[in-house]
Design an enzyme around this catalytic site. Structure first.
Site, PDB file in Angstrom:
ATOM      1  N   ASN A   1     -22.126  -2.077   3.314  1.00  0.00           N
ATOM      2  CA  ASN A   1     -20.909  -2.500   3.569  1.00  0.00           C
ATOM      3  C   ASN A   1     -21.271  -3.990   3.310  1.00  0.00           C
ATOM      4  O   ASN A   1     -22.548  -4.518   4.121  1.00  0.00           O
ATOM      5  CB  ASN A   1     -20.642  -1.985   5.126  1.00  0.00           C
ATOM      6  CG  ASN A   1     -19.462  -2.693   6.276  1.00  0.00           C
ATOM      7  OD1 ASN A   1     -18.447  -3.496   4.749  1.00  0.00           O
ATOM      8  ND2 ASN A   1     -19.749  -2.341   6.537  1.00  0.00           N
TER       9      ASN A   1
ATOM     10  N   LYS B   1     -19.372  -6.337   4.230  1.00  0.00           N
ATOM     11  CA  LYS B   1     -18.658  -7.250   5.301  1.00  0.00           C
ATOM     12  C   LYS B   1     -18.061  -8.295   4.893  1.00  0.00           C
ATOM     13  O   LYS B   1     -17.418  -8.288   3.094  1.00  0.00           O
ATOM     14  CB  LYS B   1     -19.194  -7.261   6.461  1.00  0.00           C
ATOM     15  CG  LYS B   1     -20.710  -6.130   6.745  1.00  0.00           C
ATOM     16  CD  LYS B   1     -20.893  -5.975   8.513  1.00  0.00           C
ATOM     17  CE  LYS B   1     -21.576  -5.024   8.755  1.00  0.00           C
ATOM     18  NZ  LYS B   1     -22.051  -5.331  10.523  1.00  0.00           N
TER      19      LYS B   1
ATOM     20  N   HIS C   1     -13.949   1.154  10.799  1.00  0.00           N
ATOM     21  CA  HIS C   1     -14.573   0.949  10.844  1.00  0.00           C
ATOM     22  C   HIS C   1     -14.969   0.132  12.393  1.00  0.00           C
ATOM     23  O   HIS C   1     -14.057  -0.300  12.588  1.00  0.00           O
ATOM     24  CB  HIS C   1     -15.385  -0.241   9.797  1.00  0.00           C
ATOM     25  CG  HIS C   1     -17.098  -1.174   9.685  1.00  0.00           C
ATOM     26  ND1 HIS C   1     -17.473  -1.770  11.070  1.00  0.00           N
ATOM     27  CD2 HIS C   1     -17.893  -1.043   9.322  1.00  0.00           C
ATOM     28  CE1 HIS C   1     -18.458  -1.873  11.033  1.00  0.00           C
ATOM     29  NE2 HIS C   1     -19.052  -1.645  10.211  1.00  0.00           N
TER      30      HIS C   1
ATOM     31  N   GLU D   1     -15.848  -2.307  13.350  1.00  0.00           N
ATOM     32  CA  GLU D   1     -15.385  -3.827  13.841  1.00  0.00           C
ATOM     33  C   GLU D   1     -13.913  -4.207  13.546  1.00  0.00           C
ATOM     34  O   GLU D   1     -12.763  -4.513  13.748  1.00  0.00           O
ATOM     35  CB  GLU D   1     -16.129  -4.882  12.946  1.00  0.00           C
ATOM     36  CG  GLU D   1     -17.080  -4.726  13.367  1.00  0.00           C
ATOM     37  CD  GLU D   1     -18.703  -5.121  11.735  1.00  0.00           C
ATOM     38  OE1 GLU D   1     -17.970  -5.630  10.712  1.00  0.00           O
ATOM     39  OE2 GLU D   1     -19.763  -5.504  12.198  1.00  0.00           O
TER      40      GLU D   1
ATOM     41  N   GLU E   1     -21.735   5.495  13.438  1.00  0.00           N
ATOM     42  CA  GLU E   1     -21.907   4.764  13.831  1.00  0.00           C
ATOM     43  C   GLU E   1     -22.051   3.751  15.211  1.00  0.00           C
ATOM     44  O   GLU E   1     -21.322   3.463  15.372  1.00  0.00           O
ATOM     45  CB  GLU E   1     -21.495   3.123  12.186  1.00  0.00           C
ATOM     46  CG  GLU E   1     -21.601   3.394  10.970  1.00  0.00           C
ATOM     47  CD  GLU E   1     -21.493   2.265  10.626  1.00  0.00           C
ATOM     48  OE1 GLU E   1     -22.340   2.132   9.286  1.00  0.00           O
ATOM     49  OE2 GLU E   1     -20.866   1.446  10.492  1.00  0.00           O
TER      50      GLU E   1
ATOM     51  N   GLY F   1     -25.932  -3.844  13.464  1.00  0.00           N
ATOM     52  CA  GLY F   1     -25.935  -6.042  13.472  1.00  0.00           C
ATOM     53  C   GLY F   1     -26.921  -6.130  14.376  1.00  0.00           C
ATOM     54  O   GLY F   1     -26.923  -7.048  14.835  1.00  0.00           O
TER      55      GLY F   1
ATOM     56  N   SER G   1     -28.873  -0.692  11.933  1.00  0.00           N
ATOM     57  CA  SER G   1     -29.660  -1.804  11.560  1.00  0.00           C
ATOM     58  C   SER G   1     -30.174  -0.875  10.398  1.00  0.00           C
ATOM     59  O   SER G   1     -31.734  -0.228  11.231  1.00  0.00           O
ATOM     60  CB  SER G   1     -30.109  -1.570  13.150  1.00  0.00           C
ATOM     61  OG  SER G   1     -29.544  -2.416  13.398  1.00  0.00           O
TER      62      SER G   1
END
Ligand code: PEP
Length: 261
Positions: free
Chosen positions: A11, A13, A97, A99, A169, A175, A214
């Site tokens: 991904n 992003k 996701h 985010e 996730e 991250g 990660s």
């Protein structure tokens, strides 16, 4: 990892211009062109999809988007439809996701509409679910993730489910450099599979459930030895073509070893 196809999805992003994406594709393909033991997916920003379609044509790398609209077409400024993704040879789309949920307010209801639209169009949704740190510390992680999965699958058939990928996730591991332990990943992936079984019966055994947060070349092997972890969704460590290729080769070695080849 059981009798299911292993999936490694990158991904990107909101990183990479068209030139950067093209350069990446050339270098990456050189490294992974012979990998057949697992499925490789690159989920790129919308603007890079068309150039990547050309670069990745007839290669082992599948193309994915990072979001899409629940609408077919119309007055939806700034949105991208399933048909537009198919037009640039996408076969996968990340939906829900964290985010998108946290920064752009996507709700479980919208995510369910997007999942339904993607499946109807013939795209494979990579449905993301996961809890934040507070929820985990309150001991409510499984409850939260089950609720996300149950909402996202509302109205779907078992045939629909068999065409999906799910990514667990934990938000606290995305991250941040903090990976969930492989046992944490296994426990939640198994809880998701149990939830799928309750909702849809034995089809649950066919669904690839990925871990994301990660993941790197150094920790992929341990994660993949867990029975319910069928692959990884990789953010930061997918941005460099050589290190992502290394991660994929490390994953491939585990797949080959576990298949006893
Ligand atoms: C992600 O973007 O889905 C992700 C897991 O990111 P990272 O690997 O950087 O934690």
């Amino acid at each position: 990892m059981a009798n299911r196809r292993t999936v490694i999805a990158g991904n990107w992003k909101m990183f990479k211009t068209v030139n950067e994406a093209e350069d990446y594709a050339v270098r990456f393909l050189e490294e992974v062109k012979d990998v057949t033991e697992l499925d490789i997916i690159l989920c790129a920003p919308f603007t890079a999809l068309y150039p990547l379609k050309n670069e990745l044509e007839e290669s082992v790398v599948h193309l994915g988007a990072q979001n899409m609209s629940w609408a077919d077409q119309g007055a939806y400024t700034g949105e991208i439809s399933a048909q537009m993704l198919l037009d640039v040879a996408c076969t996968y789309v990340i939906l829900g996701h964290s985010e998108r949920r946290e920064l752009f307010g996507e709700t479980d209801e919208e995510i369910n509409k997007k999942v339904q639209k993607a499946l109807a169009a013939g795209l494979t949704p990579i449905l993301c679910v996961g809890e934040n740190l507070n929820v985990r510390e309150e001991g409510k992680a499984v409850e939260r993730v089950r609720a996300q999965v149950t909402h996202a699958l509302s109205g779907l058939s078992t045939e629909d489910l068999s065409r999906m990928v799910i990514a667990y996730e934990p938000i606290w591991a995305i991250g941040t450099g903090k990976t969930a332990s492989s046992q944490d990943a296994q426990d939640m992936c198994a809880a998701i599979r149990a939830n799928l079984t309750e909702l849809m019966g034995p089809t649950a055994e066919k669904v690839s459930i990925l871990y994301g947060g990660s993941v790197k070349a150094e920790n992929i092997a341990e994660l993949l030895t867990e029975p319910d972890v069928d692959g990884a969704l990789v953010g930061g460590a997918s941005l460099d073509p050589l290190s992502f290729a290394k991660l994929i080769h490390n994953a491939g070695s585990v797949v080959t070893r576990m298949e006893g080849r």
